[in-house]
Motif scaffolding. Structure first.
Motif, short mmCIF file in Angstrom:
data_model
loop_
_atom_site.label_atom_id
_atom_site.label_comp_id
_atom_site.label_asym_id
_atom_site.label_seq_id
_atom_site.Cartn_x
_atom_site.Cartn_y
_atom_site.Cartn_z
N THR A 25 0.15 0.64 8.49
CA THR A 25 0.89 0.40 9.73
C THR A 25 1.72 1.65 10.05
N GLU A 26 2.32 1.67 11.22
CA GLU A 26 3.15 2.82 11.58
C GLU A 26 4.33 2.97 10.63
N ASP A 27 4.92 1.84 10.22
CA ASP A 27 6.05 1.88 9.28
C ASP A 27 5.62 2.42 7.92
N GLN A 28 4.45 1.97 7.44
CA GLN A 28 3.95 2.44 6.17
C GLN A 28 3.63 3.94 6.23
N ALA A 29 3.03 4.38 7.33
CA ALA A 29 2.71 5.80 7.48
C ALA A 29 3.98 6.64 7.52
N ALA A 30 5.02 6.14 8.19
CA ALA A 30 6.29 6.86 8.24
C ALA A 30 6.92 6.94 6.85
N THR A 42 3.97 11.52 -5.55
CA THR A 42 2.75 12.28 -5.30
C THR A 42 1.87 11.47 -4.35
N VAL A 43 0.85 12.10 -3.82
CA VAL A 43 -0.06 11.40 -2.91
C VAL A 43 -0.73 10.24 -3.66
N GLN A 44 -1.07 10.44 -4.91
CA GLN A 44 -1.70 9.36 -5.68
C GLN A 44 -0.75 8.19 -5.84
N GLN A 45 0.52 8.45 -6.11
CA GLN A 45 1.49 7.37 -6.25
C GLN A 45 1.69 6.62 -4.93
N ILE A 46 1.71 7.35 -3.82
CA ILE A 46 1.83 6.72 -2.51
C ILE A 46 0.61 5.86 -2.23
N ALA A 47 -0.57 6.36 -2.56
CA ALA A 47 -1.80 5.61 -2.36
C ALA A 47 -1.80 4.33 -3.19
N ASP A 48 -1.31 4.43 -4.42
CA ASP A 48 -1.24 3.25 -5.28
C ASP A 48 -0.25 2.21 -4.73
N MET A 49 0.84 2.69 -4.11
CA MET A 49 1.83 1.77 -3.53
C MET A 49 1.19 0.89 -2.45
N PHE A 50 0.34 1.51 -1.62
CA PHE A 50 -0.25 0.80 -0.49
C PHE A 50 -1.67 0.31 -0.77
N ASP A 51 -2.15 0.53 -1.99
CA ASP A 51 -3.48 0.09 -2.41
C ASP A 51 -4.57 0.64 -1.50
N VAL A 52 -4.49 1.95 -1.26
CA VAL A 52 -5.49 2.65 -0.46
C VAL A 52 -5.89 3.92 -1.21
N PRO A 53 -7.02 4.53 -0.84
CA PRO A 53 -7.38 5.80 -1.48
C PRO A 53 -6.50 6.95 -1.02
N ARG A 54 -6.48 8.02 -1.80
CA ARG A 54 -5.69 9.20 -1.44
C ARG A 54 -6.10 9.77 -0.10
N SER A 55 -7.39 9.72 0.21
CA SER A 55 -7.88 10.28 1.47
C SER A 55 -7.25 9.57 2.67
N VAL A 57 -4.19 8.29 2.71
CA VAL A 57 -2.82 8.80 2.81
C VAL A 57 -2.84 10.17 3.47
N TYR A 58 -3.75 11.04 3.03
CA TYR A 58 -3.85 12.37 3.65
C TYR A 58 -4.16 12.26 5.14
N GLY A 59 -4.97 11.30 5.53
CA GLY A 59 -5.31 11.11 6.93
C GLY A 59 -4.12 10.70 7.78
N HIS A 60 -3.14 10.02 7.17
CA HIS A 60 -1.97 9.56 7.91
C HIS A 60 -0.82 10.55 7.88
N LEU A 61 -0.88 11.56 7.01
CA LEU A 61 0.20 12.55 6.95
C LEU A 61 0.12 13.49 8.14
N ASP A 62 1.25 13.82 8.70
CA ASP A 62 1.34 14.75 9.81
C ASP A 62 1.35 16.15 9.24
N LYS A 63 0.25 16.85 9.41
CA LYS A 63 0.10 18.17 8.80
C LYS A 63 1.09 19.19 9.35
N SER A 64 1.54 19.00 10.59
CA SER A 64 2.47 19.97 11.17
C SER A 64 3.88 19.80 10.62
#
Length: 79
Positions: A25-30, A42-55, A57-64
C-alpha cells in the motif's frame, strides 16, 4: 480491434485503469522508504516485514530520494 478499444474506453469511463494491483500500500511503501533511507533495516529485512520479495521492495523505493549506500568495508590483509 475496434471492439477491444471500445471496451477499454468504456472501462476507463467507469473508473477502471487496468493492470496489477501493487503488493504494498502507499503507507507500506512510505514506511519502507523511510526505513531504507534511515538505514534502520536492510532491504531483505523490509521485505520480510511485508512478506514480499526484495525485488518488490526495490520496485517501490524512490530511486531519486534514496541515500547512496557505502560499500562494505573489507579487511585489508598485509602481504
Amino acid at each position: 480491434m475496434a471492439n477491444t478499444n471500445d471496451e477499454i474506453t468504456s472501462a476507463r469511463a467507469r473508473g477502471r485503469v487496468g493492470g496489477r494491483r501493487p503488493k504494498l500500500t502507499e503507507d507500506q511503501a512510505a514506511l519502507a522508504q523511510r526505513l531504507y533511507d534511515e538505514r534502520e533495516k536492510t532491504v531483505q529485512q523490509i521485505a520480510d516485514m511485508f512478506d514480499v520479495p526484495r525485488s518488490t521492495v526495490y520496485g517501490h523505493l524512490d530511486k531519486s530520494r534514496t541515500v547512496p549506500r557505502q560499500p562494505k568495508k573489507t579487511a585489508v590483509t598485509k602481504l
